[in-house]
Enzyme design. Structure first.
Site, PDB file in Angstrom:
ATOM      1  CB  CYS A  94      -0.819   2.496   3.946  1.00  0.00           C
ATOM      2  SG  CYS A  94      -2.301   1.811   3.212  1.00  0.00           S
ATOM      3  CG  ASP A  95       3.029   1.277   4.501  1.00  0.00           C
ATOM      4  OD1 ASP A  95       2.481   1.708   5.527  1.00  0.00           O
ATOM      5  OD2 ASP A  95       2.929   0.102   4.110  1.00  0.00           O
ATOM      6  CB  CYS A 149      -0.937  -0.005   1.206  1.00  0.00           C
ATOM      7  SG  CYS A 149      -2.058   1.420   1.246  1.00  0.00           S
TER       8      CYS A 149
END
Length: 360
Positions: free
Chosen positions: A219-220, A216
């Protein structure tokens, strides 16, 4: 879904295009209003939009959702049979816990099966820093966010079991939910099992997971691990192209590794990736393995046409190769599309299928 990531799974959520399910139960977010409410008075069993769980809560009608929801549709109150649960929720990502919070606040005493083998909390449990979830200006880790959601569900009376569901029987009413520890009957079932990000299953994948390898980018990507460093994205579709362009905000350069001779992405997304000065496309390229010490330091790649092997020094590897919906539990009982997502707006036997937001 009220979560910040693609957690998921068989439906796209309210806030993210690739979220798996929608647990948004606020009346203002209903896709249908009066027409949907009047439909809930019919005697035929039906599967309602997840947002229509509000009708169950505020009008004392029996509804459920799965990614979707099933109801008996006979107009009886949920308390008619004391040994039957009002609502059973399968899944413990943001969608599952949100459904539990709303149902518990309505005194429906929901039972939640969080899962055991894959852990509770969904994909957010493997996410380091979440920076786009409202209410956390300084960011919050994925595990902390899910722990807060879990505690909130518990506070309102949700009954939580860290168990895997072995089977769900939708052929009879009340519905039957079976785990290795117990069998429950329920008037309504919310299936919020989400989806699982597809992986390459590299030999050292587990060693570098969350230490350079991620599924992701949203997300990261902002993690200090990748700040002003070179990273790679695997995939040739729209998701991979979008993630590659997104990562240019943080990384010094992005290598987009495409296994075939061309991308499968839309022309617009191909142009965006190809024309970006910080993105390099590598066609006919596959990843054999990753290497490094404590953190990812690079990849062993191979040209699929010539067989030539080389190393690519990167600090991050992001998978943009799609998700697999976790819909096995209801396979054969509700209609699924070719990818395994629940087909909405259809009628299957005695169940009409719907969701908060139509899946792709």
């Amino acid at each position: 879904m009220l979560g910040p990531t693609r957690n998921g799974q068989a439906f796209r959520g309210c806030t993210q295009s690739q979220a798996p399910a929608c647990a948004c139960l606020h009346p203002q977010h209903r896709p249908h209003s009066r027409a949907s409410a009047s439909a809930s008075n019919t005697a035929a069993p039906r599967l309602l939009w997840q947002t229509q769980l509000v009708d169950f809560i505020y009008q004392k009608r029996r509804a459920g959702s799965v990614l979707a929801a099933y109801t008996n549709g006979n107009g009886r109150t949920a308390t008619a049979e004391s040994d039957v649960e009002n609502v059973v929720i399968v899944g413990s990502g943001p969608a599952g816990y949100t459904g539990a919070i709303y149902a518990a606040r309505a005194n429906l005493k929901p039972v939640v099966f969080e899962g055991f083998m894959n852990g509770r909390g969904g994909q957010l449990m493997t996410t380091t820093e979440v920076e786009n979830f409202p209410g956390f200006p300084e960011g919050v880790t994925g595990p902390e966010l899910m722990d807060r959601m879990r505690k909130q569900a518990e506070r309102w009376g949700a009954e939580l079991y860290t168990e895997d569901v072995d089977s769900i029987d939708l052929s009879q009413r009340p519905f039957m939910i079976t785990t290795s520890e117990r069998t429950l009957r329920a008037h309504s079932v919310i299936i919020a099992t989400g989806a699982t990000a597809k992986r390459l299953n590299l030999p050292s994948e587990q060693q570098f997971w969350s230490k350079g390898i991620s599924a992701c980018a949203i997300c990261d990507g902002a993690s200090p691990l990748f700040s002003n460093k070179q990273v790679a994205v695997v995939g040739g579709g729209d998701s991979a192209a979008e993630e590659a362009v997104y990562l240019t905000k943080y990384a010094s350069h992005v290598h987009l590794l495409v296994r075939g001779p061309q991308m499968r992405a839309s022309k617009a997304m191909q142009d965006r990736a190809r024309d970006h000065p910080k993105v390099t496309l590598h066609y006919n390229t596959m990843v054999e393995d990753a290497y490094g010490k404590d953190l990812l330091e690079g990849l062993h790649i191979q040209n699929t046409q010539t067989g030539e092997k080389q190393q690519l020094a990167v600090s991050g590897l992001f998978y943009g190769i799609g998700h697999q919906p976790n819909s096995k539990l209801i396979e054969g009982q509700v209609e699924l599309d070719a990818a395994g997502y629940v087909k909405v707006g259809t009628f299957m036997g005695r169940l009409t299928l719907a969701s908060c937001v139509h899946g792709n």
